[in-house]
Design a protein around this motif. Sequence first.
Motif, PDB file in Angstrom:
ATOM      1  N   ASP A 238      24.354  45.782  30.160  1.00  0.00           N
ATOM      2  CA  ASP A 238      23.246  44.828  30.285  1.00  0.00           C
ATOM      3  C   ASP A 238      22.712  44.797  31.712  1.00  0.00           C
ATOM      4  OD1 ASP A 238      23.573  44.145  27.594  1.00  0.00           O
ATOM      5  OD2 ASP A 238      25.024  42.557  28.079  1.00  0.00           O
ATOM      6  N   GLY A 239      22.692  45.972  32.344  1.00  0.00           N
ATOM      7  CA  GLY A 239      22.120  46.080  33.672  1.00  0.00           C
ATOM      8  C   GLY A 239      22.989  45.583  34.805  1.00  0.00           C
ATOM      9  N   ALA A 240      24.251  45.268  34.522  1.00  0.00           N
ATOM     10  CA  ALA A 240      25.148  44.731  35.554  1.00  0.00           C
ATOM     11  C   ALA A 240      26.478  45.493  35.509  1.00  0.00           C
ATOM     12  CB  ALA A 240      25.381  43.241  35.341  1.00  0.00           C
ATOM     13  N   PRO A 241      27.223  45.506  36.649  1.00  0.00           N
ATOM     14  CA  PRO A 241      28.509  46.204  36.663  1.00  0.00           C
ATOM     15  C   PRO A 241      29.480  45.572  35.672  1.00  0.00           C
ATOM     16  CG  PRO A 241      27.788  45.666  38.897  1.00  0.00           C
ATOM     17  CD  PRO A 241      26.885  44.928  37.966  1.00  0.00           C
ATOM     18  N   ALA A 242      30.285  46.420  35.032  1.00  0.00           N
ATOM     19  CA  ALA A 242      31.316  45.943  34.114  1.00  0.00           C
ATOM     20  C   ALA A 242      32.612  46.702  34.439  1.00  0.00           C
ATOM     21  CB  ALA A 242      30.897  46.171  32.664  1.00  0.00           C
ATOM     22  N   PRO A 243      33.656  45.991  34.891  1.00  0.00           N
ATOM     23  CA  PRO A 243      33.711  44.536  35.016  1.00  0.00           C
ATOM     24  C   PRO A 243      32.889  44.015  36.191  1.00  0.00           C
ATOM     25  CG  PRO A 243      35.696  45.510  35.950  1.00  0.00           C
ATOM     26  CD  PRO A 243      34.933  46.640  35.307  1.00  0.00           C
ATOM     27  N   SER A 244      32.591  42.713  36.144  1.00  0.00           N
ATOM     28  CA  SER A 244      31.875  42.090  37.250  1.00  0.00           C
ATOM     29  C   SER A 244      32.784  42.071  38.478  1.00  0.00           C
ATOM     30  CB  SER A 244      31.495  40.653  36.883  1.00  0.00           C
ATOM     31  OG  SER A 244      32.657  39.836  36.789  1.00  0.00           O
ATOM     32  N   ARG A 245      32.188  41.875  39.639  1.00  0.00           N
ATOM     33  CA  ARG A 245      32.985  41.826  40.877  1.00  0.00           C
ATOM     34  C   ARG A 245      34.000  40.682  40.822  1.00  0.00           C
ATOM     35  NH1 ARG A 245      33.035  46.174  43.738  1.00  0.00           N
ATOM     36  NH2 ARG A 245      32.775  45.262  45.818  1.00  0.00           N
ATOM     37  N   ASN A 246      33.592  39.574  40.203  1.00  0.00           N
ATOM     38  CA  ASN A 246      34.493  38.427  40.109  1.00  0.00           C
ATOM     39  C   ASN A 246      35.685  38.748  39.215  1.00  0.00           C
ATOM     40  OD1 ASN A 246      34.987  35.727  40.954  1.00  0.00           O
ATOM     41  ND2 ASN A 246      34.429  34.995  38.919  1.00  0.00           N
ATOM     42  N   ASP A 247      35.431  39.388  38.084  1.00  0.00           N
ATOM     43  CA  ASP A 247      36.527  39.742  37.182  1.00  0.00           C
ATOM     44  C   ASP A 247      37.422  40.814  37.793  1.00  0.00           C
ATOM     45  OD1 ASP A 247      35.615  37.925  35.339  1.00  0.00           O
ATOM     46  OD2 ASP A 247      34.545  39.393  34.108  1.00  0.00           O
ATOM     47  N   GLU A 248      36.828  41.739  38.519  1.00  0.00           N
ATOM     48  CA  GLU A 248      37.627  42.771  39.182  1.00  0.00           C
ATOM     49  C   GLU A 248      38.536  42.151  40.238  1.00  0.00           C
ATOM     50  OE1 GLU A 248      37.047  46.995  41.665  1.00  0.00           O
ATOM     51  OE2 GLU A 248      35.314  45.952  40.821  1.00  0.00           O
ATOM     52  N   TYR A 249      38.016  41.171  40.961  1.00  0.00           N
ATOM     53  CA  TYR A 249      38.837  40.503  41.979  1.00  0.00           C
ATOM     54  C   TYR A 249      39.981  39.736  41.338  1.00  0.00           C
ATOM     55  CZ  TYR A 249      40.102  37.778  46.097  1.00  0.00           C
ATOM     56  OH  TYR A 249      40.790  37.211  47.125  1.00  0.00           O
ATOM     57  N   LEU A 250      39.721  39.080  40.203  1.00  0.00           N
ATOM     58  CA  LEU A 250      40.793  38.411  39.468  1.00  0.00           C
ATOM     59  C   LEU A 250      41.856  39.428  39.067  1.00  0.00           C
ATOM     60  CD1 LEU A 250      42.169  36.153  37.822  1.00  0.00           C
ATOM     61  CD2 LEU A 250      40.598  36.709  35.948  1.00  0.00           C
ATOM     62  N   LEU A 251      41.430  40.582  38.575  1.00  0.00           N
ATOM     63  CA  LEU A 251      42.372  41.599  38.124  1.00  0.00           C
ATOM     64  C   LEU A 251      43.300  42.030  39.250  1.00  0.00           C
ATOM     65  CD1 LEU A 251      43.430  43.684  36.090  1.00  0.00           C
ATOM     66  CD2 LEU A 251      41.534  45.180  36.775  1.00  0.00           C
ATOM     67  N   TYR A 252      42.782  42.250  40.437  1.00  0.00           N
ATOM     68  CA  TYR A 252      43.635  42.681  41.543  1.00  0.00           C
ATOM     69  C   TYR A 252      44.669  41.612  41.902  1.00  0.00           C
ATOM     70  CZ  TYR A 252      40.287  46.490  42.164  1.00  0.00           C
ATOM     71  OH  TYR A 252      39.495  47.594  41.951  1.00  0.00           O
ATOM     72  N   GLN A 253      44.283  40.348  41.836  1.00  0.00           N
ATOM     73  CA  GLN A 253      45.257  39.283  42.094  1.00  0.00           C
ATOM     74  C   GLN A 253      46.346  39.272  41.017  1.00  0.00           C
ATOM     75  OE1 GLN A 253      43.817  35.383  43.730  1.00  0.00           O
ATOM     76  NE2 GLN A 253      41.797  36.218  43.227  1.00  0.00           N
ATOM     77  N   ILE A 254      45.939  39.434  39.764  1.00  0.00           N
ATOM     78  CA  ILE A 254      46.912  39.432  38.686  1.00  0.00           C
ATOM     79  C   ILE A 254      47.889  40.592  38.835  1.00  0.00           C
ATOM     80  CG2 ILE A 254      47.177  39.717  36.185  1.00  0.00           C
ATOM     81  CD1 ILE A 254      46.185  36.947  37.207  1.00  0.00           C
ATOM     82  N   LEU A 255      47.392  41.752  39.248  1.00  0.00           N
ATOM     83  CA  LEU A 255      48.270  42.908  39.423  1.00  0.00           C
ATOM     84  C   LEU A 255      49.251  42.695  40.564  1.00  0.00           C
ATOM     85  CD1 LEU A 255      45.764  45.877  38.891  1.00  0.00           C
ATOM     86  CD2 LEU A 255      47.356  44.867  37.253  1.00  0.00           C
TER      87      LEU A 255
END
Length: 427
Positions: A128-145
């Motif tokens: 939908d014209g935007a990065p997937a995952p979003s930058r916010n979701d990617e940042y959450l993922l790195y914290q979870i890892l």
Amino acid sequence: LGNLPPGAPESLLARYRAFTQRLQQYTAPVTAKGVEDTALYRHQRLVALNEVGGEPDVFGITVNAFHAASRDRAQRWPHTMLATSTHDTKRSEDVRARLNVISEMPAMWRLAVRRWSRINRSKRRTVDGAPAPSRNDEYLLYQILIGSFPAGEIDETALASYCGRIVEYMRKATREAKQNTSWINPNEAYESALTGFIEGLLGKLDGNLFVDDLRAALPPFVRWGAYNTLSMALLKLASPGVPDIYQGEELLELALVDPDNRRPVDYDRRRALLDAMQATASSGDLAAALTTLREQPEDGRAKLWVLWSALQLRREKPDLFARGSYQPLAVEGARERHVVAFAREHQGEAVVAVAGRLFAGLQIDPATLPTGEVWAQTRVELPAAAAGQRWRDVLSGRRLIADDAKLPLAELFATLPVALLLREAAA
């Protein structure tokens, strides 16, 4: 409040109270869904703060504030529950203990996130014209890892299992956030891109630049997080209130939100470890056993030891912990900001809890144990009239004498960076 305003007829009372009860039933779930199940999945500054009952804008409290709250609890709410993980926890206490280390090493964390973002940029898609995952979701993922990636060696089978857990967690987290997908209106394209991104990060061990870099960055988070867990366990067991231990949290349990934190618990392993600890305690020779525990806190046995030892003391001295007063203890010296200490006293009995904190800020290598001379030139002041009295550390079995009502931390933390002292009767 369900009360009639002045001058209103009594015939309205039933309707007022019906409205009040319905409003009370309605506002709690709305608040829960709005805050805990939406906002706390969107605001990713430090997700250790995004916990049920927490406030993400309260970035920790001072030691003095901790003492004030504990003293108030001892006076007003001595039987309140002290829970650090529950069935509804977003991230287990041990995951949060790791994540809290980020707040002590922001520069290292910033560089790591930038590096990982560059390594993984080819794995992102456009939806939908935007990065997937979003930058916010990617940042959450790195914290979870960083908070949950297994310590030590890992094989392909274990990595695949872990990857599956992270996929399920991130699907739930993004649906709760309701920004790019949701439970009511799932965005299949976004979720597919998110799953592909995670599997691209964690799909294999050999030749995986990201996993290699992640594992290289893990040691300080694993080590200091494990010691954070020891301090949290001791403070919970010694503070005013009734400690609650969620299923499986007797050891280090790097669990995420349900259903991850409701997986079957290996109680046979816990029973076996506890039996071995009880046998060691009965033998009276703790030195070798405690050396192993302190050198490998990330395997969870040190946490089990602290919990079991403190629970034994609570069973022996129930009135001391249920009714004992709360007294903050002063710490002085080079490492004073890295220690929290307090005493509980009741009818002539006394117990003192001393716990290390902010371990990353000690500026020592994660391979160096935060014990002994690391705490040189730092002392804790024991309760009044303690000079010359004998104390027994129930965690190490060591006996100490406070010649001037103060104990050097290098001696007190000779074995573990936590201590639970019981004042012994005069000979």
